[in-house]
Design an enzyme around this catalytic site. Structure first.
Site, PDB file in Angstrom:
ATOM      1  CG  HIS A 174      54.289   6.918  35.065  1.00  0.00           C
ATOM      2  ND1 HIS A 174      55.233   5.925  35.113  1.00  0.00           N
ATOM      3  CD2 HIS A 174      54.804   7.961  35.762  1.00  0.00           C
ATOM      4  CE1 HIS A 174      56.280   6.339  35.819  1.00  0.00           C
ATOM      5  NE2 HIS A 174      56.042   7.581  36.221  1.00  0.00           N
TER       6      HIS A 174
ATOM      7  CG  HIS B 124      62.956   7.144  40.687  1.00  0.00           C
ATOM      8  ND1 HIS B 124      61.585   7.268  40.632  1.00  0.00           N
ATOM      9  CD2 HIS B 124      63.264   7.108  42.006  1.00  0.00           C
ATOM     10  CE1 HIS B 124      61.091   7.293  41.861  1.00  0.00           C
ATOM     11  NE2 HIS B 124      62.094   7.203  42.712  1.00  0.00           N
TER      12      HIS B 124
ATOM     13  CG  HIS C 163      58.498  11.920  34.513  1.00  0.00           C
ATOM     14  ND1 HIS C 163      59.700  11.551  35.091  1.00  0.00           N
ATOM     15  CD2 HIS C 163      57.583  11.012  34.957  1.00  0.00           C
ATOM     16  CE1 HIS C 163      59.514  10.474  35.844  1.00  0.00           C
ATOM     17  NE2 HIS C 163      58.226  10.132  35.776  1.00  0.00           N
TER      18      HIS C 163
ATOM     19  CE  LYS D 208      62.819   7.559  35.601  1.00  0.00           C
ATOM     20  NZ  LYS D 208      61.409   7.464  35.887  1.00  0.00           N
TER      21      LYS D 208
ATOM     22  CG  LEU E  97      57.546   6.434  46.298  1.00  0.00           C
ATOM     23  CD1 LEU E  97      57.801   4.947  46.119  1.00  0.00           C
ATOM     24  CD2 LEU E  97      58.208   6.948  47.575  1.00  0.00           C
TER      25      LEU E  97
ATOM     26  NE  ARG F 123      50.258   3.726  35.715  1.00  0.00           N
ATOM     27  CZ  ARG F 123      51.313   3.946  36.471  1.00  0.00           C
ATOM     28  NH1 ARG F 123      52.529   3.675  36.032  1.00  0.00           N
ATOM     29  NH2 ARG F 123      51.189   4.450  37.674  1.00  0.00           N
TER      30      ARG F 123
ATOM     31  CG  HIS G 153      60.194  12.363  39.894  1.00  0.00           C
ATOM     32  ND1 HIS G 153      61.282  11.903  40.584  1.00  0.00           N
ATOM     33  CD2 HIS G 153      59.728  11.298  39.190  1.00  0.00           C
ATOM     34  CE1 HIS G 153      61.470  10.628  40.318  1.00  0.00           C
ATOM     35  NE2 HIS G 153      60.539  10.238  39.462  1.00  0.00           N
TER      36      HIS G 153
ATOM     37  CG  ASP H  20      56.107  11.054  38.416  1.00  0.00           C
ATOM     38  OD1 ASP H  20      56.000  10.106  37.614  1.00  0.00           O
ATOM     39  OD2 ASP H  20      56.514  10.922  39.572  1.00  0.00           O
TER      40      ASP H  20
HETATM   41  O1  DOR Z   1      54.859   7.815  42.570  1.00  0.00           O
HETATM   42  C1  DOR Z   1      55.342   7.242  41.622  1.00  0.00           C
HETATM   43  N1  DOR Z   1      54.592   6.489  40.788  1.00  0.00           N
HETATM   44  N2  DOR Z   1      56.655   7.359  41.402  1.00  0.00           N
HETATM   45  C2  DOR Z   1      57.272   6.646  40.458  1.00  0.00           C
HETATM   46  O2  DOR Z   1      58.460   6.785  40.316  1.00  0.00           O
HETATM   47  C3  DOR Z   1      56.533   5.653  39.649  1.00  0.00           C
HETATM   48  C4  DOR Z   1      55.124   6.000  39.567  1.00  0.00           C
HETATM   49  C5  DOR Z   1      54.246   4.904  39.015  1.00  0.00           C
HETATM   50  O3  DOR Z   1      54.619   4.321  37.998  1.00  0.00           O
HETATM   51  O4  DOR Z   1      53.181   4.673  39.572  1.00  0.00           O
HETATM   52 ZN    ZN Z   2      57.444   8.770  37.115  1.00  0.00          ZN
END
Ligand code: DOR
Ligand code: ZN
Length: 346
Positions: free
Chosen positions: A17, A138, A15, A101, A221, A19, A176, A249
């Site tokens: 991100h 999520h 998991h 997702k 989150l 970008r 998470h 995450d």
């Molecule tokens: O803290 C978080 N940031 N939780 C998420 O589910 C998304 C993530 C984000 O993309 O920044």
């Molecule tokens: Zn995430």
């Protein structure tokens, strides 16, 4: 393994991100340096809702990845109220989309096009169950009257329990997981229900959000929970149960987006991901369980081969930089300024 190094099978991040554009180019190397594969979240703006968009994103990730790396991104589709069954079939056939997702609409960063009521996503879930495409969730209830610290528990007890009951053959990952209720639900569920656990939720309770002042770089989150939940997560991660596996995450945001009157959720952990997990496992006296959590349980759950090469951590102190250059600005990494006890050497 000697006393001062730890060599394990190369881990994967289930998991992350990554970008896009300049920020992607700034962060992907940190993930590619240590992880063989990573499950890349689709919450771009606009989100990745089609296999064609996932294919194009995969190509951009490949171009941004350092050339000497054998890192393989695994893409995900962003479920909406209108995801057609055909897109699920195409995702399954693609070979590079590993799952879809489910963001409850409004739950987190770029979740506005997410699922507004889970009945709306039932046709897509039926197709996922039928064609064998895992559901990545999520797990937070979004109703405004639900206390932010209860959102995961309320989602798990309501929506997640219903989805697992209504789709008995659907592979589900509670992403998470942050609560003992979430961890207990997953542990008690059938073998095809698993969960990822982040390094920040293993390392800190919610006290860390307010240690000496408000700490925006520890805000993500689902939000950090009280210490008893952290203890339950440590038990889940270090207990050898194959349902629990590594998912950082890592969610980079530029400093100005975090240090703002309305700061974004997300901790950037990719710069020291395996090192952070090693510290948490070491503190729990369970370093010998790190390899299974980081390198075996994830591929076994997804039915993929384990990596065959290794990485080595040295028991050596170093200081996390205050910031990293990114997209002509800076990112403040998780644990900025802290002393780490493990360093990735190869
Ligand atoms: O803290 C978080 N940031 N939780 C998420 O589910 C998304 C993530 C984000 O993309 O920044
Ligand atoms: Zn995430």
């Amino acid at each position: 393994m000697t006393a001062s190094t730890l060599t394990i099978t190369r881990p994967d991040d289930w998991h992350v991100h990554l970008r896009d554009e300049a920020l992607l180019r700034s962060v992907v190397g940190a993930t590619a340096r240590v992880f063989g594969r990573a499950v890349v979240m689709p919450n771009l703006d606009p989100p990745i809702t089609t296999v064609a968009a996932a294919a194009a994103y995969r190509e951009r990730i490949a171009v941004a990845t350092p050339p000497d790396s054998r890192f393989a991104p695994l893409l995900t589709l962003y479920l909406t109220d209108n995801t057609p069954a055909e897109e699920i079939v195409a995702a399954r056939k693609s070979g590079f989309v590993i799952g879809a997702k489910y963001y409850p609409a409004g739950a987190t960063t770029t979740s506005d096009s997410g699922v507004t009521a889970h009945d709306r996503v039932y046709p897509a879930l039926e197709a996922m169950e039928k064609h064998g495409l895992p559901l990545l969730i999520h797990g937070e209830a979004t109703a405004s009257e639900v206390d932010v610290f209860d959102r995961e528990r309320v989602f798990v007890e309501g929506s997640l329990a219903r989805i697992v009951r209504d789709f008995p053959a659907l592979k589900v990952v509670l992403e998470h997981v942050t609560t003992h209720e979430g961890a207990e639900f997953v542990a008690a569920a059938p073998a095809h229900v698993g969960a990822t656990i982040t390094p920040q939720h293993l390392s800190y309770s919610r006290n860390a959000l307010f240690a000496g002042g408000i700490r925006p770089h520890r805000y993500c989150l689902p939000v950090l929970k009280r210490e008893s939940h952290r203890q339950a997560l440590i038990q889940a991660a270090t207990g050898g149960n194959p349902k629990f596996f590594l998912g950082t995450d890592s969610a980079p945001h530029l400093r100005r987006a975090k240090e703002s009157a309305c700061g974004c959720a997300g901790c950037y952990t990719a710069h020291a991901a395996l090192e952070l997990y090693a510290e948490a496992f070491e503190a729990a006296g369970a370093l010998e369980r790190l390899e299974a959590f980081a390198s075996f349980h994830g591929p076994d759950f997804y039915g993929l081969p384990r990596n065959t090469d290794t990485v080595t951590l040295a028991h050596e102190t170093w200081t996390v930089p205050d910031e990293y250059a990114a997209a002509d600005e800076v990112i403040v990494p998780f644990n900025a300024g802290a002393t780490m006890r493990w360093r990735l050497v190869v």
